[in-house]
Design a protein around this motif. Structure first.
Motif, short mmCIF file in Angstrom:
data_model
loop_
_atom_site.label_atom_id
_atom_site.label_comp_id
_atom_site.label_asym_id
_atom_site.label_seq_id
_atom_site.Cartn_x
_atom_site.Cartn_y
_atom_site.Cartn_z
N THR A 135 0.83 -1.21 0.00
CA THR A 135 0.00 0.00 0.00
C THR A 135 0.86 1.25 0.00
OG1 THR A 135 -1.73 -1.19 1.21
CG2 THR A 135 -1.82 1.23 1.23
N ALA A 136 1.90 1.24 0.84
CA ALA A 136 2.76 2.41 0.95
C ALA A 136 3.63 2.60 -0.29
CB ALA A 136 3.65 2.28 2.19
N GLY A 137 3.95 1.49 -0.98
CA GLY A 137 4.78 1.59 -2.17
C GLY A 137 6.25 1.73 -1.88
N GLU A 138 6.64 1.62 -0.63
CA GLU A 138 8.04 1.74 -0.27
C GLU A 138 8.33 0.95 1.00
OE1 GLU A 138 8.53 5.94 0.14
OE2 GLU A 138 7.59 6.02 2.11
N LEU A 139 9.61 0.61 1.15
CA LEU A 139 10.08 -0.15 2.31
C LEU A 139 10.84 0.79 3.22
CD1 LEU A 139 10.37 -3.05 3.49
CD2 LEU A 139 12.58 -3.16 2.32
N PRO A 140 10.42 0.92 4.48
CA PRO A 140 11.12 1.85 5.38
C PRO A 140 12.56 1.41 5.60
CG PRO A 140 9.56 0.48 6.60
CD PRO A 140 9.30 0.23 5.15
N PRO A 141 13.46 2.35 5.81
CA PRO A 141 14.85 1.99 6.04
C PRO A 141 15.02 1.26 7.36
CG PRO A 141 14.53 4.32 6.46
CD PRO A 141 13.25 3.81 5.88
N PRO A 142 16.10 0.52 7.51
CA PRO A 142 16.30 -0.22 8.76
C PRO A 142 16.48 0.73 9.94
CG PRO A 142 17.77 -1.02 7.02
CD PRO A 142 17.16 0.26 6.54
N ALA A 143 16.07 0.24 11.11
CA ALA A 143 16.44 0.93 12.34
C ALA A 143 17.94 0.71 12.57
CB ALA A 143 15.63 0.38 13.51
N ARG A 144 18.49 1.41 13.52
CA ARG A 144 19.94 1.34 13.73
C ARG A 144 20.43 -0.09 13.94
NH1 ARG A 144 24.19 1.43 17.07
NH2 ARG A 144 25.83 3.01 16.77
N ASP A 145 19.63 -0.91 14.63
CA ASP A 145 20.05 -2.28 14.90
C ASP A 145 19.55 -3.26 13.84
OD1 ASP A 145 17.37 -2.23 15.47
OD2 ASP A 145 17.53 -3.15 17.46
N GLY A 146 19.00 -2.74 12.72
CA GLY A 146 18.45 -3.62 11.69
C GLY A 146 19.27 -3.71 10.42
N TRP A 147 20.39 -2.98 10.36
CA TRP A 147 21.18 -2.99 9.13
C TRP A 147 21.78 -4.35 8.82
CZ3 TRP A 147 20.99 0.62 5.51
CH2 TRP A 147 20.55 1.90 5.85
#
Length: 511
Positions: A135-147
């Motif tokens: 729905t949003a059409g985009e993937l949010p960037p990782p949080a600091r501990d998600g890279w």
């Protein structure tokens, strides 16, 4: 003059190249960073309107400007996701590109979306399903501990990780889902792969996979393909920018390591003769399993040998005919135990489940053979077969008298993403109880594999597991066909003796 056109990976933009670009420019190069639409220069419209073709057009615009200005030889550098728009652009401007550099990135193919290269298997599944991201059409960037789900952050300072997180932008979903379309026009452009060994395989492991006959990798042995290694994680432009600039400069000049094509220097390492001159013995072949029988009526103890991998499905000969496996099997049978060697279906890192089924089925058939003492069995695993030990470590059956491992992979390698949590020997060893373990350690092991062995031994020591280590200080991965030395031969004798000792009558049968 060399013109470097640098294309960043998912969620990032030109800012990640700042230090590397400065080093390249100081060396006299013309450096241009590509601001991909929606990442480096603002969305430029709704996220759903941005796809891979949009990013290919961004790269083409920079190439065309460099050509118009007559700057010099163009070297396209794609980091991670960035290799997809790089290849798409090179396919359309092949005559203008002097070299393509894959910076810790995969080998995208025509018709395959960038989603297939996402390292985390679970994340790939989540993205394929879409969920709210559709729905949003985009993937949010990782949080600091998600890279780390997108690549190892080894070597990246805390400050650099903070900056990476602060400046990251959402990734338009179309850039990951739209298939890459290639005509093959850029097939003749020289290529360099920069392998970050903190995040994936090094040159030695890639050569091993080429030797095994993996069809998708045979092109890597082309003399126009070169390789470099950097001992860091997935973001070398942040962790070692000066070293990366040096590698890119050498790559532009045609430097780097070239792989050997199978058959150009004799048999590949895994098909060279076994280091011991072991007499031939008759074998019985049933289904996917070969039996080598000792002298005498029995019942005899048994050792089941489990090859590593992944091994391409079309590889010939299959592993049960490889000299290392047949050599061990003949040697053990000559010393009084039944040897069983099986082929299993570990053709990709996603195949451990079905390979485990193959191994379990073969073990039960061997134990049921009237010539085998089903209460005295050892399992012996090699190389990439190491993760298959996890089931046996987690719940050792009473008839399993010993578990042996030669130069094993004992934790998922970073490039594997997140495979089934079941196949993690480093975690499973805590439940091994008194099960004897014989581990043959190669002193010249590939760093990425050696790290998993040390992690396993540390955990084994912590939980008091019964581990005997047989060291081969000068041995390499697969030393039985690579290093025909007195040290290597002695290591084989020691390891076989240690395993057979655990199979003697009167040994422990419960844990």
């Amino acid at each position: 003059m060399t013109v470097f056109i640098l294309v960043a990976g998912a969620f990032t933009g030109p800012y990640v190249w700042r230090d590397t670009a400065a080093y390249l420019a100081a060396g006299g190069a013309d450096v241009r960073t590509v601001a991909l639409t929606g990442l480096g220069k603002g969305a430029g419209g709704p996220a759903e309107s941005v796809d891979l073709e949009t990013h290919i057009a961004d790269v083409l615009a920079v190439i065309d400007r460099a050509v118009a200005e007559g700057g010099g030889d163009i070297v396209l550098v794609g980091h991670g996701y960035g290799i997809h728009p790089v290849l798409g652009a090179a396919d359309r401007r092949a005559g203008a590109v002097a070299r393509i550099v894959h910076l810790d990135s995969g080998m995208p193919r025509d018709g395959v979306p960038a989603l297939a290269a996402v390292p985390d298997q679970r994340l790939r599944e989540e993205l394929a399903e879409g969920g709210g991201w559709r729905t949003a059409g985009e993937l949010p960037p990782p949080a600091r501990d998600g890279w780390s789900r997108w690549g190892s952050t080894a070597g990246v300072s805390e400050a650099a990780l903070d900056g990476l997180t602060a400046l990251a932008a959402p990734q338009p979903l179309g850039t990951l889902l739209q298939p890459l379309r290639l005509t093959g026009a850029a097939a003749g452009v020289p290529v360099t792969g920069v392998l970050c060994t903190g995040n994936g395989p090094g040159i030695e492991l890639v050569q091993l996979m080429v030797d095994l006959g993996e069809p998708a990798l045979q092109a890597l042995a082309d003399p126009r393909v070169t390789f470099f290694e950097l001992p860091t994680g997935h973001w070398p432009m942040l962790s070692c920018p000066a070293e990366l600039a040096g590698v890119l400069t050498e790559a532009a000049a045609g430097g780097g390591h070239r792989l050997k094509a199978p058959g150009t220097a004799g048999p590949p390492p895994h098909l060279r003769p076994f280091l011991l001159d072991v007499p031939e013995r008759p074998r019985e072949r049933t289904g996917n399993t070969d039996l080598y029988l000792p002298d005498g009526p029995g019942p005899h103890p048994a050792v089941v040998f489990v090859h590593g991998g992944p091994v391409p499905a079309g590889a010939r000969p299959t592993p049960r005919d490889w000299p290392t496996l047949t050599g061990y099997a003949r040697y053990v049978a000559g010393r009084g135990a039944v040897s069983a060697v099986l082929d299993h279906r570990l053709h990709a890192v996603t195949d451990y489940g079905r390979a485990a089924e193959d191994v379990a089925d073969a073990v039960e058939r061997v134990r049921a053979d009237p010539r085998v003492d089903g209460d005295r069995v050892a399992l012996w695993f090699f190389s990439g077969g190491g993760p298959l030990t996890a089931d046996w470590l987690a719940a050792p059956p009473p008839w399993l008298r010993c578990l042996a491992l030669n130069y094993p992979v004992l934790a998922p390698l970073p490039s594997w993403g997140v495979p089934d949590a079941r196949f993690r020997p480093v975690r499973a060893v805590a439940h091994a109880g008194s099960l004897p373990i014989v581990l043959v350690r190669a002193g010249r092991e590939m760093p990425e594999i050696a790290a998993t062995v040390e992690e396993f031994l540390t955990e084994a020591a912590r939980c008091g597991a019964d581990v005997e280590v047989v060291d081969v200080p000068a041995g390499r991965h697969g030393f039985e066909t690579l290093d025909r030395t007195a040290e290597s031969r002695e290591a084989v004798h020691r390891a076989v003796t240690a395993v057979l000792k655990r199979l003697e009558r009167g040994g422990p049968t419960t844990r």
